[in-house]
Design an enzyme around this catalytic site. Structure first.
Site, PDB file in Angstrom:
ATOM      1  N   HIS A   1     -19.712 -33.336   6.506  1.00  0.00           N
ATOM      2  CA  HIS A   1     -19.680 -31.910   6.193  1.00  0.00           C
ATOM      3  C   HIS A   1     -20.794 -31.520   5.235  1.00  0.00           C
ATOM      4  O   HIS A   1     -20.670 -30.563   4.463  1.00  0.00           O
ATOM      5  CB  HIS A   1     -18.312 -31.524   5.622  1.00  0.00           C
ATOM      6  CG  HIS A   1     -17.843 -32.411   4.498  1.00  0.00           C
ATOM      7  ND1 HIS A   1     -17.264 -33.630   4.726  1.00  0.00           N
ATOM      8  CD2 HIS A   1     -17.899 -32.264   3.160  1.00  0.00           C
ATOM      9  CE1 HIS A   1     -16.955 -34.193   3.559  1.00  0.00           C
ATOM     10  NE2 HIS A   1     -17.340 -33.382   2.590  1.00  0.00           N
TER      11      HIS A   1
ATOM     12  N   ASP B   1     -22.463 -33.369   2.766  1.00  0.00           N
ATOM     13  CA  ASP B   1     -22.739 -34.002   1.477  1.00  0.00           C
ATOM     14  C   ASP B   1     -22.952 -35.509   1.592  1.00  0.00           C
ATOM     15  O   ASP B   1     -23.007 -36.214   0.587  1.00  0.00           O
ATOM     16  CB  ASP B   1     -21.623 -33.700   0.469  1.00  0.00           C
ATOM     17  CG  ASP B   1     -20.255 -34.250   0.892  1.00  0.00           C
ATOM     18  OD1 ASP B   1     -20.192 -34.964   1.919  1.00  0.00           O
ATOM     19  OD2 ASP B   1     -19.267 -33.968   0.205  1.00  0.00           O
TER      20      ASP B   1
ATOM     21  N   ASP C   1     -12.723 -39.270   7.062  1.00  0.00           N
ATOM     22  CA  ASP C   1     -12.455 -40.347   8.023  1.00  0.00           C
ATOM     23  C   ASP C   1     -11.232 -40.111   8.890  1.00  0.00           C
ATOM     24  O   ASP C   1     -10.619 -41.062   9.363  1.00  0.00           O
ATOM     25  CB  ASP C   1     -12.300 -41.664   7.270  1.00  0.00           C
ATOM     26  CG  ASP C   1     -11.222 -41.595   6.191  1.00  0.00           C
ATOM     27  OD1 ASP C   1     -10.583 -40.541   6.078  1.00  0.00           O
ATOM     28  OD2 ASP C   1     -11.024 -42.596   5.485  1.00  0.00           O
ATOM     29  N   GLY C   2     -10.852 -38.873   9.096  1.00  0.00           N
ATOM     30  CA  GLY C   2      -9.682 -38.613   9.922  1.00  0.00           C
ATOM     31  C   GLY C   2      -8.405 -38.814   9.142  1.00  0.00           C
ATOM     32  O   GLY C   2      -8.421 -39.060   7.932  1.00  0.00           O
TER      33      GLY C   2
ATOM     34  N   GLY D   1      -5.223 -40.080   7.264  1.00  0.00           N
ATOM     35  CA  GLY D   1      -5.057 -41.295   6.479  1.00  0.00           C
ATOM     36  C   GLY D   1      -6.357 -41.643   5.784  1.00  0.00           C
ATOM     37  O   GLY D   1      -7.330 -40.879   5.818  1.00  0.00           O
TER      38      GLY D   1
ATOM     39  N   ASP E   1     -17.267 -29.002  -7.160  1.00  0.00           N
ATOM     40  CA  ASP E   1     -16.623 -28.617  -5.896  1.00  0.00           C
ATOM     41  C   ASP E   1     -15.585 -29.651  -5.449  1.00  0.00           C
ATOM     42  O   ASP E   1     -15.702 -30.838  -5.744  1.00  0.00           O
ATOM     43  CB  ASP E   1     -17.662 -28.468  -4.781  1.00  0.00           C
ATOM     44  CG  ASP E   1     -18.556 -27.278  -5.018  1.00  0.00           C
ATOM     45  OD1 ASP E   1     -18.295 -26.536  -5.980  1.00  0.00           O
ATOM     46  OD2 ASP E   1     -19.514 -27.094  -4.245  1.00  0.00           O
TER      47      ASP E   1
ATOM     48  N   GLU F   1      -6.152 -34.099   7.802  1.00  0.00           N
ATOM     49  CA  GLU F   1      -4.868 -34.518   7.246  1.00  0.00           C
ATOM     50  C   GLU F   1      -3.811 -33.466   7.583  1.00  0.00           C
ATOM     51  O   GLU F   1      -4.127 -32.287   7.756  1.00  0.00           O
ATOM     52  CB  GLU F   1      -4.952 -34.662   5.718  1.00  0.00           C
ATOM     53  CG  GLU F   1      -6.015 -35.608   5.228  1.00  0.00           C
ATOM     54  CD  GLU F   1      -5.760 -37.050   5.637  1.00  0.00           C
ATOM     55  OE1 GLU F   1      -4.610 -37.390   5.954  1.00  0.00           O
ATOM     56  OE2 GLU F   1      -6.728 -37.824   5.643  1.00  0.00           O
TER      57      GLU F   1
ATOM     58  N   HIS G   1      -4.993 -33.528  -8.364  1.00  0.00           N
ATOM     59  CA  HIS G   1      -5.785 -34.737  -8.629  1.00  0.00           C
ATOM     60  C   HIS G   1      -7.290 -34.417  -8.521  1.00  0.00           C
ATOM     61  O   HIS G   1      -8.067 -34.739  -9.421  1.00  0.00           O
ATOM     62  CB  HIS G   1      -5.401 -35.831  -7.638  1.00  0.00           C
ATOM     63  CG  HIS G   1      -6.272 -37.056  -7.714  1.00  0.00           C
ATOM     64  ND1 HIS G   1      -5.886 -38.205  -8.368  1.00  0.00           N
ATOM     65  CD2 HIS G   1      -7.521 -37.311  -7.216  1.00  0.00           C
ATOM     66  CE1 HIS G   1      -6.844 -39.096  -8.286  1.00  0.00           C
ATOM     67  NE2 HIS G   1      -7.854 -38.589  -7.575  1.00  0.00           N
ATOM     68  N   GLU G   2      -7.671 -33.782  -7.426  1.00  0.00           N
ATOM     69  CA  GLU G   2      -9.102 -33.513  -7.214  1.00  0.00           C
ATOM     70  C   GLU G   2      -9.656 -32.590  -8.290  1.00  0.00           C
ATOM     71  O   GLU G   2     -10.792 -32.749  -8.741  1.00  0.00           O
ATOM     72  CB  GLU G   2      -9.324 -32.909  -5.818  1.00  0.00           C
ATOM     73  CG  GLU G   2      -8.939 -33.826  -4.667  1.00  0.00           C
ATOM     74  CD  GLU G   2      -9.623 -35.184  -4.730  1.00  0.00           C
ATOM     75  OE1 GLU G   2     -10.768 -35.269  -5.202  1.00  0.00           O
ATOM     76  OE2 GLU G   2      -8.987 -36.173  -4.320  1.00  0.00           O
TER      77      GLU G   2
ATOM     78  N   HIS H   1     -10.936 -34.323 -11.194  1.00  0.00           N
ATOM     79  CA  HIS H   1     -12.344 -34.737 -11.078  1.00  0.00           C
ATOM     80  C   HIS H   1     -13.268 -33.553 -11.361  1.00  0.00           C
ATOM     81  O   HIS H   1     -14.285 -33.698 -12.050  1.00  0.00           O
ATOM     82  CB  HIS H   1     -12.633 -35.266  -9.670  1.00  0.00           C
ATOM     83  CG  HIS H   1     -11.958 -36.566  -9.339  1.00  0.00           C
ATOM     84  ND1 HIS H   1     -11.938 -37.635 -10.193  1.00  0.00           N
ATOM     85  CD2 HIS H   1     -11.279 -36.965  -8.223  1.00  0.00           C
ATOM     86  CE1 HIS H   1     -11.283 -38.645  -9.629  1.00  0.00           C
ATOM     87  NE2 HIS H   1     -10.869 -38.255  -8.440  1.00  0.00           N
TER      88      HIS H   1
ATOM     89  N   HIS I   1     -10.939 -41.812 -12.224  1.00  0.00           N
ATOM     90  CA  HIS I   1      -9.656 -42.415 -11.855  1.00  0.00           C
ATOM     91  C   HIS I   1      -9.078 -43.217 -13.011  1.00  0.00           C
ATOM     92  O   HIS I   1      -9.803 -43.903 -13.736  1.00  0.00           O
ATOM     93  CB  HIS I   1      -9.830 -43.320 -10.630  1.00  0.00           C
ATOM     94  CG  HIS I   1      -9.947 -42.549  -9.364  1.00  0.00           C
ATOM     95  ND1 HIS I   1     -10.593 -43.016  -8.251  1.00  0.00           N
ATOM     96  CD2 HIS I   1      -9.480 -41.311  -9.037  1.00  0.00           C
ATOM     97  CE1 HIS I   1     -10.526 -42.110  -7.294  1.00  0.00           C
ATOM     98  NE2 HIS I   1      -9.856 -41.062  -7.747  1.00  0.00           N
TER      99      HIS I   1
END
Lengths: 92, 387
Positions: B67, B69, B74-75, B77, B91, B98, B116-117, B120, B126
């Site tokens: 996309h 970057d 990865d689909g 999961g 961003d 998902e 969570h994101e 960041h 983490h």
């Protein structure tokens, strides 16, 4: 267009790709993508570091619970930052 | 906790969702994203404001595959999302393949992953504290989400403690259904209505719930049993015997059935090769001939019940059953001994069945729910469509 698919961790090769992606392989000399030879000690240390980070028993071996943890859904950011392609990402 | 090394110079941050997911209503996404920012706003000296015009601090997008970057998704999961630290723009990108969900044990909880994101996006790396929001692994839906002290210390190290009360919307209240609908009396339960006792009930990974009794099984609908049932267990489940003891579906998506000293593992309705196996091999420390088993939403561990005792099984622990087990069933306040079946249903509650009656367990008060009509209730009327 086919989308990339999830990396299924099933053995040493895929585990090393995972460890590299999330920052546990700390040298280009141990990069599984560039064909460089991997020292057994470096691989064991990377597994130990991952097990410590994930709160698993630190065996240094790619045991079942380690593989299961690697196959869990997760955030795509690195666990260990400071080297590798992710740190070069830019917003725009 | 770990800090990446960069942070925002300002305390009042703006955000926008420039690309919404395909599977959720935009208004629901707006609310969940606001709730996720509020997690951090409540404990730090930060505020977050959505905007649809002009330049924003944090841009949020749901994308598939590559996309732009260089870090493709990865689909379903695997990788769920990623986000940039403040020095790289802040961003947050979410994998649109998902199954993003809200207040549901199915799919992947948008609120938790977004919170969570955004950690960041604010400068947190983490954490190696497993209970922390900033731990990298998705733990499944947590109905009573709470920020860990580790996360609070991390964000306050960057931005300080909240100096004035948070101005945004009140803390989130889960909206998931809390009550199973009463039946309509239009089902196909048959023998279940003359005697509503059951052998076992299980919800599969695909969220279908099946009731097993004797040599037959039924598919449950929201308030009854589905047309075309009962059917033969042995015929439809690859030789699985009747009169089962217990069943549960674990977080690996596999469903396990137990009877006597053996267990069978299924992927959906297909038996995996090599089964049955001895319970003593697959579930060391668990006795034969259990009454029931279920995975408890409170901690994701497997609980086995037999007579007046229960065992907690943690597959990744060594040994998987702790030395303190078995314990008395009376620790589960209001649950009787010798239960027939137990399951965690799709609404997140755990239900216990015995002699045609059922109880709903409240994992916040850790006792049977108070409700009108009270528990236990007749399973035939409330679950199987009986008059």
């Amino acid at each position: 267009e086919a989308l990339p698919t999830k990396l299924e961790i099933s053995g040493t090769t895929t585990a090393l790709l995972y460890l590299d992606k999330f920052g546990y392989m700390n040298s280009t000399a141990t990069n599984p993508e560039n064909g460089a030879l991997l020292s057994e000690a470096a691989v064991r240390q990377a597994i130990l570091d991952f097990q410590a980070f994930a709160g698993l028993n630190q065996t240094g071996n790619l045991d079942q619970e380690t593989v299961e943890m690697m196959n869990r859904p997760r955030c795509g950011n690195r666990d260990i930052i400071g080297h590798g392609p992710n740190t070069r990402r830019r917003k725009r | 906790y770990a800090l990446q090394g960069s942070r925002w110079r300002v305390r009042d941050l703006t955000y926008q969702i420039s690309k919404y997911p395909t599977g959720l209503k935009a208004s629901d996404v707006d609310e969940e994203v606001a709730n996720a920012f509020k997690v951090w706003e409540d404990v730090s000296n930060l505020t977050f404001r959505p905007t649809t015009t002009g330049k924003v601090h944090i841009d949020i997008r749901f994308e598939k595959g590559e996309h732009g970057d260089g870090d493709p998704f990865d689909g379903r999961g695997g990788t769920l999302a990623h986000a940039y630290f403040p020095i790289y723009g802040g961003d947050a990108h979410f994998d649109d393949t998902e199954q993003w969900t809200i207040d549901s044990f199915a799919g992947t909880n948008l609120f938790q992953v977004a919170a969570h994101e955004f950690g960041h996006s604010l400068g947190l790396s983490h954490s190696d504290v497993r209970s922390a929001l900033m731990a990298p692994f998705y733990r499944g839906y947590e109905r009573n989400f709470e920020l860990d002290d580790d996360d609070t210390r991390a964000i306050q190290a960057l931005y300080g403690k909240r100096e004035s009360p948070s101005q945004s919307t009140p803390s989130r209240v889960p909206t998931a259904a809390t009550t199973r609908r009463p039946s309509t009396g239009a089902g196909t339960a048959g023998v279940l209505c003359s005697d509503a006792s059951v052998d076992t009930i299980v919800t599969m990974a695909d969220k279908n719930t099946y009731v097993f009794k004797g040599s037959q099984y039924w598919l449950l609908t929201d308030s009854s049993t589905a047309p075309g049932y009962p059917r033969s267990t042995t015929a439809d489940w690859g030789g699985l015997p009747g009169n089962l003891d217990a069943a549960f579906t674990w977080s690996n998506g596999k469903t396990y059935f137990l009877k006597g000293s053996e267990y069978w593992r299924f992927s959906n309705m297909t038996m995996d090769p090599g089964y049955p196996k001895p319970i003593s091999k697959g579930f060391a420390g668990i006795p034969d001939n259990v009454d029931s088993a279920f995975v408890w939403s409170g901690n994701g561990k497997i609980y086995f019940f037999k007579n007046d005792k229960y065992w907690r099984f943690e597959p990744t622990a060594r040994p998987p059953v702790g030395a303190k087990y078995p314990k008395d069933v009376s620790n589960w306040e209001g649950i009787p001994n010798n239960i027939d079946a137990a399951l965690q249903y799709s609404n997140g509650f755990t239900y216990f069945f015995k002699d045609g009656m059922y109880w709903r367990f409240n994992d916040r008060t850790f006792r049977i729910d108070t409700a009108d009509p009270p528990f236990p209730r007749p399973a035939g009327y409330w679950w199987f469509g009986c008059e």
